[in-house]
Motif scaffolding. Structure first.
Motif, PDB file in Angstrom:
ATOM      1  N   LYS A 105       0.816  -1.222   0.000  1.00 21.16           N
ATOM      2  CA  LYS A 105       0.000   0.000   0.000  1.00 21.16           C
ATOM      3  C   LYS A 105       0.847   1.268   0.000  1.00 21.16           C
ATOM      4  O   LYS A 105       0.559   2.215  -0.721  1.00 21.16           O
ATOM      5  CB  LYS A 105      -0.940  -0.002   1.207  1.00 21.16           C
ATOM      6  CG  LYS A 105      -1.841   1.226   1.286  1.00 21.16           C
ATOM      7  CD  LYS A 105      -2.872   1.067   2.368  1.00 21.16           C
ATOM      8  CE  LYS A 105      -3.768   2.274   2.525  1.00 21.16           C
ATOM      9  NZ  LYS A 105      -4.534   2.614   1.345  1.00 21.16           N
ATOM     10  N   PHE A 106       1.916   1.287   0.793  1.00 23.43           N
ATOM     11  CA  PHE A 106       2.668   2.531   0.986  1.00 23.43           C
ATOM     12  C   PHE A 106       3.996   2.587   0.240  1.00 23.43           C
ATOM     13  O   PHE A 106       4.632   3.635   0.202  1.00 23.43           O
ATOM     14  CB  PHE A 106       2.888   2.775   2.491  1.00 23.43           C
ATOM     15  CG  PHE A 106       1.605   3.007   3.230  1.00 23.43           C
ATOM     16  CD1 PHE A 106       0.920   4.201   3.107  1.00 23.43           C
ATOM     17  CD2 PHE A 106       1.057   2.015   4.024  1.00 23.43           C
ATOM     18  CE1 PHE A 106      -0.273   4.417   3.773  1.00 23.43           C
ATOM     19  CE2 PHE A 106      -0.134   2.213   4.700  1.00 23.43           C
ATOM     20  CZ  PHE A 106      -0.810   3.419   4.571  1.00 23.43           C
ATOM     21  N   GLY A 107       4.423   1.493  -0.346  1.00 24.01           N
ATOM     22  CA  GLY A 107       5.639   1.507  -1.149  1.00 24.01           C
ATOM     23  C   GLY A 107       6.873   1.087  -0.365  1.00 24.01           C
ATOM     24  O   GLY A 107       6.886   1.091   0.867  1.00 24.01           O
ATOM     25  N   ILE A 108       7.897   0.723  -1.117  1.00 24.05           N
ATOM     26  CA  ILE A 108       9.132   0.221  -0.517  1.00 24.05           C
ATOM     27  C   ILE A 108      10.132   1.369  -0.380  1.00 24.05           C
ATOM     28  O   ILE A 108      10.808   1.744  -1.331  1.00 24.05           O
ATOM     29  CB  ILE A 108       9.757  -0.901  -1.382  1.00 24.05           C
ATOM     30  CG1 ILE A 108       8.745  -2.013  -1.638  1.00 24.05           C
ATOM     31  CG2 ILE A 108      11.011  -1.445  -0.726  1.00 24.05           C
ATOM     32  CD1 ILE A 108       8.332  -2.791  -0.419  1.00 24.05           C
ATOM     33  N   THR A 109      10.172   1.916   0.808  1.00 22.82           N
ATOM     34  CA  THR A 109      11.211   2.871   1.187  1.00 22.82           C
ATOM     35  C   THR A 109      11.782   2.367   2.511  1.00 22.82           C
ATOM     36  O   THR A 109      11.152   1.525   3.166  1.00 22.82           O
ATOM     37  CB  THR A 109      10.649   4.295   1.392  1.00 22.82           C
ATOM     38  OG1 THR A 109       9.744   4.277   2.510  1.00 22.82           O
ATOM     39  CG2 THR A 109       9.925   4.813   0.152  1.00 22.82           C
ATOM     40  N   ILE A 110      12.924   2.863   2.885  1.00 19.46           N
ATOM     41  CA  ILE A 110      13.496   2.431   4.157  1.00 19.46           C
ATOM     42  C   ILE A 110      12.552   2.796   5.309  1.00 19.46           C
ATOM     43  O   ILE A 110      12.311   1.973   6.200  1.00 19.46           O
ATOM     44  CB  ILE A 110      14.912   3.009   4.361  1.00 19.46           C
ATOM     45  CG1 ILE A 110      15.873   2.326   3.373  1.00 19.46           C
ATOM     46  CG2 ILE A 110      15.395   2.807   5.802  1.00 19.46           C
ATOM     47  CD1 ILE A 110      17.287   2.864   3.365  1.00 19.46           C
ATOM     48  N   PHE A 111      11.994   3.986   5.271  1.00 19.62           N
ATOM     49  CA  PHE A 111      11.067   4.398   6.329  1.00 19.62           C
ATOM     50  C   PHE A 111       9.868   3.449   6.402  1.00 19.62           C
ATOM     51  O   PHE A 111       9.516   2.954   7.476  1.00 19.62           O
ATOM     52  CB  PHE A 111      10.587   5.837   6.104  1.00 19.62           C
ATOM     53  CG  PHE A 111       9.551   6.281   7.110  1.00 19.62           C
ATOM     54  CD1 PHE A 111       9.925   6.669   8.389  1.00 19.62           C
ATOM     55  CD2 PHE A 111       8.197   6.276   6.780  1.00 19.62           C
ATOM     56  CE1 PHE A 111       8.969   7.056   9.329  1.00 19.62           C
ATOM     57  CE2 PHE A 111       7.240   6.662   7.712  1.00 19.62           C
ATOM     58  CZ  PHE A 111       7.626   7.056   8.983  1.00 19.62           C
ATOM     59  N   ASN A 112       9.221   3.208   5.249  1.00 27.21           N
ATOM     60  CA  ASN A 112       8.050   2.321   5.237  1.00 27.21           C
ATOM     61  C   ASN A 112       8.403   0.901   5.656  1.00 27.21           C
ATOM     62  O   ASN A 112       7.614   0.229   6.314  1.00 27.21           O
ATOM     63  CB  ASN A 112       7.404   2.311   3.851  1.00 27.21           C
ATOM     64  CG  ASN A 112       6.657   3.597   3.563  1.00 27.21           C
ATOM     65  OD1 ASN A 112       6.303   4.342   4.465  1.00 27.21           O
ATOM     66  ND2 ASN A 112       6.423   3.867   2.292  1.00 27.21           N
ATOM     67  N   ALA A 113       9.580   0.437   5.259  1.00 32.18           N
ATOM     68  CA  ALA A 113      10.000  -0.920   5.641  1.00 32.18           C
ATOM     69  C   ALA A 113      10.220  -1.019   7.147  1.00 32.18           C
ATOM     70  O   ALA A 113       9.877  -2.028   7.764  1.00 32.18           O
ATOM     71  CB  ALA A 113      11.254  -1.316   4.879  1.00 32.18           C
ATOM     72  N   ILE A 114      10.772   0.027   7.746  1.00 33.45           N
ATOM     73  CA  ILE A 114      10.960   0.021   9.199  1.00 33.45           C
ATOM     74  C   ILE A 114       9.606   0.036   9.901  1.00 33.45           C
ATOM     75  O   ILE A 114       9.380  -0.731  10.848  1.00 33.45           O
ATOM     76  CB  ILE A 114      11.848   1.206   9.645  1.00 33.45           C
ATOM     77  CG1 ILE A 114      13.299   0.980   9.180  1.00 33.45           C
ATOM     78  CG2 ILE A 114      11.784   1.393  11.167  1.00 33.45           C
ATOM     79  CD1 ILE A 114      14.213   2.168   9.361  1.00 33.45           C
ATOM     80  N   VAL A 115       8.691   0.872   9.417  1.00 36.41           N
ATOM     81  CA  VAL A 115       7.345   0.907  10.007  1.00 36.41           C
ATOM     82  C   VAL A 115       6.676  -0.464   9.867  1.00 36.41           C
ATOM     83  O   VAL A 115       6.089  -0.982  10.826  1.00 36.41           O
ATOM     84  CB  VAL A 115       6.478   2.012   9.360  1.00 36.41           C
ATOM     85  CG1 VAL A 115       5.021   1.896   9.788  1.00 36.41           C
ATOM     86  CG2 VAL A 115       7.025   3.394   9.706  1.00 36.41           C
ATOM     87  N   ALA A 116       6.763  -1.066   8.683  1.00 33.11           N
ATOM     88  CA  ALA A 116       6.164  -2.391   8.465  1.00 33.11           C
ATOM     89  C   ALA A 116       6.761  -3.421   9.415  1.00 33.11           C
ATOM     90  O   ALA A 116       6.047  -4.260   9.971  1.00 33.11           O
ATOM     91  CB  ALA A 116       6.368  -2.830   7.013  1.00 33.11           C
ATOM     92  N   ASN A 117       8.069  -3.358   9.622  1.00 32.14           N
ATOM     93  CA  ASN A 117       8.729  -4.303  10.530  1.00 32.14           C
ATOM     94  C   ASN A 117       8.339  -4.052  11.981  1.00 32.14           C
ATOM     95  O   ASN A 117       8.230  -4.996  12.760  1.00 32.14           O
ATOM     96  CB  ASN A 117      10.243  -4.260  10.342  1.00 32.14           C
ATOM     97  CG  ASN A 117      10.701  -5.145   9.207  1.00 32.14           C
ATOM     98  OD1 ASN A 117      10.907  -6.330   9.384  1.00 32.14           O
ATOM     99  ND2 ASN A 117      10.839  -4.558   8.015  1.00 32.14           N
TER     100      ASN A 117
END
Length: 194
Positions: A105-117
């Motif tokens: 939904k939000f895309g693959i960025t380092i920020f989004n990946a950290i939030v997802a994790n």
């Protein structure tokens, strides 16, 4: 992801192998040990995406359920899944799906990946704590103190590492044309489409 289903299965097997290897990195604690499994699940889903990442986690769980020693401490079998740590392992499946959907939904960025994790960490700890309460016949407070509280700080560190490293590895694999995700063009594909 590439349309070749055989290639996708190879990627899923590779993801399951990464989880199995990192599961052997263990820091023993009195009730539940700290393992590299959660770091591995986060890495695999960040790198491989929702479908292949979730398939990797499912394959890992099925291998362990079939008594192949892929769980922490070179263990395996149904007894592990119904024991005190079983909720965490089963929770990895929900973690993979929720993390993947967030990244889709939000895309693959380092920020989004950290939030997802970080979200994945909460999901895993929730499953693990609830299962520990049931299996151990504990109060919610005791289950939280034994099954979640000791892992929050370490979980945050692992989430940051998995998000950061996962995006870097994913980008490198895309640049090398080893993985390609629908809707996301690799740099070479972008140049060729101009």
């Amino acid at each position: 992801m590439k349309k070749n289903s055989t290639y996708n299965y190879v990627l899923a097997a590779f993801g399951a192998a990464i989880i199995a290897v990192l599961a052997q990195v263990t820091i023993p604690l009195p009730l539940i040990p700290i393992t590299g499994q959660t770091l591995a699940v986060g890495l695999v889903v960040t790198i491989l995406g929702t479908r292949i990442g979730t398939l990797s986690v499912l394959l890992y769980i099925l291998l362990g359920a079939a008594s192949i020693p892929v769980f922490s401490g070179m263990s395996g079998g149904i007894a592990i899944l119904v024991g005190p740590t079983g909720g965490y392992i089963i929770g990895f499946l929900a973690t993979a799906i929720i993390m993947g959907l967030y990244l889709d939904k939000f895309g693959i960025t380092i920020f989004n990946a950290i939030v997802a994790n970080l979200i994945g960490m909460v999901v895993t700890l929730t499953f693990g704590t609830a299962w520990l309460k049931i299996v151990g016949d504990l109060t919610w407070t005791a289950a939280f103190m034994g099954g979640a509280a000791p892992f929050i700080v370490v979980g945050i560190v692992k989430a940051v590492l998995a998000g950061w490293m996962g995006v870097i590895v994913r980008r490198r694999l895309e640049q090398a044309h080893l993985i390609s995700f629908s809707g996301v063009q690799t740099p070479a594909e972008q140049r060729n489409s101009v």
